[in-house]
Design a protein around this motif. Structure first.
Motif, short mmCIF file in Angstrom:
data_model
loop_
_atom_site.label_atom_id
_atom_site.label_comp_id
_atom_site.label_asym_id
_atom_site.label_seq_id
_atom_site.Cartn_x
_atom_site.Cartn_y
_atom_site.Cartn_z
N LEU A 167 27.29 60.98 -12.99
CA LEU A 167 27.20 61.36 -11.57
C LEU A 167 28.39 60.81 -10.78
N LEU A 168 28.75 59.55 -11.08
CA LEU A 168 29.88 58.94 -10.37
C LEU A 168 31.16 59.72 -10.65
N SER A 170 31.16 62.75 -8.58
CA SER A 170 31.39 62.56 -7.14
C SER A 170 32.78 62.00 -6.86
N PHE A 171 33.32 61.17 -7.77
CA PHE A 171 34.69 60.71 -7.56
C PHE A 171 35.66 61.89 -7.66
N LEU A 179 34.28 55.31 -0.23
CA LEU A 179 33.66 55.40 -1.55
C LEU A 179 32.14 55.52 -1.50
N ALA A 199 30.53 58.86 -1.42
CA ALA A 199 30.59 59.72 -2.59
C ALA A 199 29.60 59.30 -3.67
N VAL A 200 28.97 58.16 -3.48
CA VAL A 200 28.07 57.66 -4.52
C VAL A 200 26.63 58.09 -4.18
N SER A 201 25.97 58.68 -5.17
CA SER A 201 24.57 59.08 -4.96
C SER A 201 23.74 57.85 -4.60
N VAL A 221 22.32 55.95 -7.43
CA VAL A 221 23.28 55.13 -8.15
C VAL A 221 23.53 53.85 -7.36
#
Lengths: 272, 680
Positions: free
Chosen positions: A251-252, A255-256, B115, B118-120, B123
């Protein structure tokens, strides 16, 4: 260019120190922990953890639903932005303000109310369910709620750019013999294109990570309506930290990737 | 607005090319309202409908009768403010660093702040479980010390802080960049220290944006679900926040209960939205005002300026200028060099400003004059060289410790303070007693003849008045040195003219060593005791105005100080020969046949109907402009193939009865030839 202000203005060291410390403690070190944890798995185990059929289905749904919602938002967002910039109508300021509601409304509330609206007895479900449209506990429901979550992004990126389109450009197009439709499709939309793409990417990125609203409306059935973040929670509940970390890294990475893309897009839209 | 009235956007009223047919407009508006209605409005109404459908009594009981719900509300009210506080401190520090300084890695830092967006959220929760959870990196240590982070309030605060991390910083960075550092630099030059600077200048300027960021941060903090869900452990009555309570009640099929809590959160969202809309409007208005002031539209006519003009006839300044030659040095600049990357802004510049003199740094843009002024003030540091104020080495001293008054081109008045408070600023940071501050400010306000305006805000003043207040502010703490950066640059021609004479008069009263930067030679000659002409980071010439004007050191100074006619010739027999006249060539070793240029000012050419001697040039009158004190005649000389400019006195013009097309003879009264070659 040499920094002039550093000599004159105070507290550079203190502010930078605090900024870096806080950023490291709260964001960078914890994110590193995630990679460390996943690296305790061997490559094969890592692959096995992130590439199960159930996980693949979840990634597919997450990406598919986010993409569908982002595409819907391009259309919806463009229409709303257009109307807010170009026309006057009653309660315009009210409509302008509520565009931001999805930013301010807790996602759990959005999920709760969407699940109740589209069931058979709900306000909208009573019309849609007889037509065969299941807006709750279904993939359609996920797309619907992600559309709600992502609505402000396209509107708020397109709106300021549309406001700055010079009227002379449109008048020039008209003088050159373009019809209104040609002016819009050949002159205005292309000049808004970077903003539209940026809004799309933002809405898409938001959809990828969304959790709160989706768990309410999806029903969370494996292979059917289970999204990737739910999978992480499921792994955690089984105390399988390494697997959770491994999926989190997928997931990261997504999204990154989106973050980098959005930054590039924003640079592009400033200097096309 | 009447119901149903749909008109083309206010942005372009009546632009026909921007209008669609009316039925299309109506359709699109209806479509937009339908979209917002279905996606946003109906769900919003439904929340409150569902919460209240069994009556207000049931709603109230659901909220207050349930002990676990109450404790969830209280927990949210404990967690969110802590996270918001941390992120606010961080946001202010990060915005200060990023918007005010340039340093390596600045772009990376800016991206890193985003940042967490952008992180769920899931997470975000997970990473803290991995560190602080039972099997996490610090799990064992925490258990040994009997500390609980995960499944407890600290974990909730951490996860919430992570998710809401960027909000305040993201709001402040663009705002502070848009505002600019001018007022802050002005405050430092007046002696403000860090905390005072932040409290009195920065904070008032960013307060609306800051509040806006805090409100958004708070809304997200109270509503966060995913991250909190992972770290809370769902211990009913202990680690359930409001959004988690909504989910739990929903799972328990307690519809009224879950919608009751949801309605509270929705109410919070609506309040946030209203405040946000109001604040957005406020910040936009502030920024717009700021932009308008920067462009300097004087809101009020310069009231007293006209009177000033009459009151001060020509002061006896030249005498003073002579006096100063013998007095000591006020500012001494020695061998100063300053580079910006490869560009040498100043190359080995040395300069003495006599004590009590008013000196003008004159030059075209990019000549290094402003850089020199900033180095004298301490706002910039030289790469090499030293600065002394009256024998004291101040090279490495901060502007605050130099006792310098700096007047900025765009005034840099503190917008949120009255005129009185602006002038008092430098005294307050020096902790003057109140009575003395009052006395001094009134003294200064009457010195700049604006005593009646003390209670006004800077935005209510005209450009000329603002500049005078900026001057009073710079003078308040009795600086050793007064520095003015293009002080009249932002003003219109008439006000400039008046302020120049006023500044000259003021300087005659206060005698503070002053340096001002200008690109206008008229301004420099009119105001200054001494003029320093700069070009490409070097001093071309320094001297009294008449020295510089009458005896320009080189072709650049000659050309920069007004119109000039250029004749091309050659060196013949060690003398410069231009057409039919010859002049001494100023170099020791002229090369025979070398090309030379001769410079003659328009008023140094004479016109006659008949040739007088060898040195006359035949020319044809092309154009006559007699709409000024001196009559300007444009001629064309066929011999030289070049146009000539001649200034005639009105008497001479009347004597000659010149007409367009007349053939006349022109002869120079004074010709200058410079050794060094210079291209015009």
């Amino acid at each position: 260019m040499i920094d002039v202000n550093r000599r004159v203005l105070p507290a550079f060291g203190l502010s930078l120190g605090f900024t870096l410390l806080y950023l490291s403690l709260l964001v960078l070190i914890p994110l590193t922990a995630c990679f460390l944890k996943a690296s305790t798995l061997s490559l094969d185990a890592l692959w096995a953890a992130v590439w199960t059929p159930r996980a693949r289905a979840a990634y597919g749904l997450t990406i598919g639903a986010s993409l569908a919602a982002a595409i819907l938002n391009v259309g919806f967002g463009f229409i709303v932005a257009w109307v807010l910039v170009r026309y006057d109508f009653p309660f315009k300021r009210f409509f302008d303000a509520i565009v931001d509601l999805p930013f301010a409304l807790p996602t759990a509330v959005a999920g709760l109310v969407y699940s109740s609206l589209y069931v058979k007895s709900g306000w909208l479900g009573q019309f849609l369910v007889p037509l065969g449209i299941q807006g709750a506990y279904s993939r359609t429901g996920i797309v619907l709620v992600l559309t709600f979550i992502g609505l402000p992004f396209v509107v708020r990126t397109v709106q300021p750019v549309l406001e700055n389109v010079e009227s002379e450009i449109e008048e020039a197009a008209a003088c050159l013999g373009a019809s209104r439709w040609q002016t819009i499709s050949r002159v205005i939309v292309p000049s808004l294109f970077p903003a539209i793409v940026t809004g799309f990417a933002l809405a898409f990125a938001r959809g990828l990570g969304e959790y709160g609203s989706v768990v309410f409306v999806s029903g969370n059935l494996p292979f059917k309506t289970e999204i990737a973040p739910v999978l992480i929670v499921a792994s955690l509940e089984q105390f399988n930290y390494a697997q959770a970390a491994a999926i989190a890294i997928v997931l990261l990475a997504m999204s990154f990737g989106m973050l980098v893309l959005i930054n590039l897009l924003e640079r592009w839209s400033k200097h096309p | 607005m009447k119901a149903g009235a749909i008109t083309a956007g206010a942005a372009a009223p009546g632009r026909r090319a921007q209008q669609e047919p009316r039925w299309i407009q109506l359709t699109i508006v209806a479509l937009a309202i339908l979209i917002l209605g279905v996606l946003v409005i109906i769900p919003m109404v439904d929340v409150f409908y569902e919460a209240l459908r069994h009556g207000f009594g049931a709603y109230w009981t659901a909220l207050t009768g349930d002990h676990d719900t109450l404790s969830a509300i209280l927990l949210t009210l404990r967690v969110a403010p802590v996270a918001v506080l941390f992120n606010t401190l961080f946001g202010v520090a990060a915005a200060w660093v990023i918007a005010r300084f340039r340093f390596p890695g600045r772009t990376l830092l800016t991206s890193l702040i985003d940042l967490p967006f952008a992180v769920s959220p899931v997470v975000a929760g997970l990473i803290f479980v991995l560190i602080f959870g039972l099997q996490g990196y610090l799990g064992q240590w925490l258990r040994d010390h009997d500390l609980k982070v995960i499944f407890a309030t600290p974990g909730l605060i951490l996860a919430t802080s992570f998710v809401t991390f960027p909000f305040v910083a993201r709001e402040l960075i663009p705002l502070m960049e848009a505002i600019g550092a001018e007022e802050e630099i002005a405050a430092v030059s007046l002696g403000a220290r860090a905390w005072y600077l932040f409290r009195r200048i920065t904070l008032p300027n960013i307060k609306w944006g800051l509040l806006y960021g805090i409100i958004l941060c708070n809304a997200r903090a109270m509503g966060e679900f995913g991250a909190v869900y992972v770290v809370s452990g769902h211990i009913t009555g202990q680690t359930d926040t409001m959004p988690l309570r909504v989910e739990k009640l929903f799972q328990e099929y307690n519809n009224v209960g879950s919608f009751a809590v949801a309605s509270l959160l929705s109410f919070l969202a609506l309040v946030t939205l209203s405040i946000k809309t109001a604040l957005e409007w406020q910040t936009r208005r502030d920024l717009r005002n700021r932009l308008r002031e920067a462009q300097d539209e004087p809101l009020a006519a310069p009231r007293s300026a006209g009177r000033l003009l009459v009151e001060h006839p020509e002061p006896e300044r030249r005498e003073r200028g002579v006096q100063q030659e013998t007095t000591r040095v006020g500012i001494e600049v020695r061998n100063v060099t300053k580079r910006f990357g490869d560009f040498a802004a100043l190359s080995n510049v040395s300069l003495d400003v006599p004590d009590g003199a008013l000196l003008a740094l004159l030059g075209p843009s990019g000549s290094g004059k402003t850089t020199l002024l900033r180095i004298i003030s301490g706002l910039d540091l030289p790469d090499e060289g030293t600065i002394h104020y009256q024998d004291e080495d101040t090279t490495n001293r901060s502007p605050r410790d130099r006792n310098v008054g700096f007047v900025f081109q765009h005034y840099a008045l503190f917008r949120h303070m009255t005129v009185f408070e602006n002038v008092a600023f430098g005294l307050r940071v020096r902790k003057w007693p109140k009575a003395k501050v009052d006395e001094r400010v009134h003294q200064l306000l009457s010195l700049v003849q604006l005593d009646s305006l003390g209670k006004q805000m800077p935005s209510q003043l005209s450009g000329g008045q603002r500049q005078r207040i900026a001057l009073a502010r710079a003078l308040a703490a009795d600086p050793q040195v007064l520095l003015l950066d293009e002080p009249f640059g932002a003003l219109d021609a008439k006000v400039r003219q008046e302020l120049r004479q006023w500044l000259r008069k003021l300087h005659d009263e206060i005698h503070v060593t002053s340096v001002f930067v200008t690109h206008d030679q008229e301004e420099a000659f009119e105001v200054a005791d001494r003029v320093v002409v700069m070009n490409r980071g070097r001093i071309e010439q320094a001297g009294t105005p008449s020295e510089v004007f009458e005896h320009p050191a080189n072709a650049f100074v000659m050309d920069f100080l007004g119109n000039v006619n250029v004749f091309h010739g050659r060196v013949e027999g060690g003398r410069a020969r231009v057409g039919s006249f010859e002049v001494a060539y100023p170099s020791d070793s002229p090369t025979e046949g070398q090309a030379v240029k001769a410079y003659v000012r328009p008023h140094e050419l004479e016109i006659d109907r008949l040739p007088r001697d060898d040195s006359s040039l035949k020319a044809v009158v092309q154009r006559i402009n007699s709409a000024a004190a001196a009559v300007k005649v444009e001629l064309f000389s066929a011999d030289f193939g070049l146009p000539l400019l001649v200034d005639l006195t009105r008497e001479r013009y009347d004597d000659l009865h010149l007409q367009q097309g007349d053939v006349v003879f022109v002869f120079p009264k004074r010709v200058r030839v410079f050794a060094e070659d210079y291209q015009i």
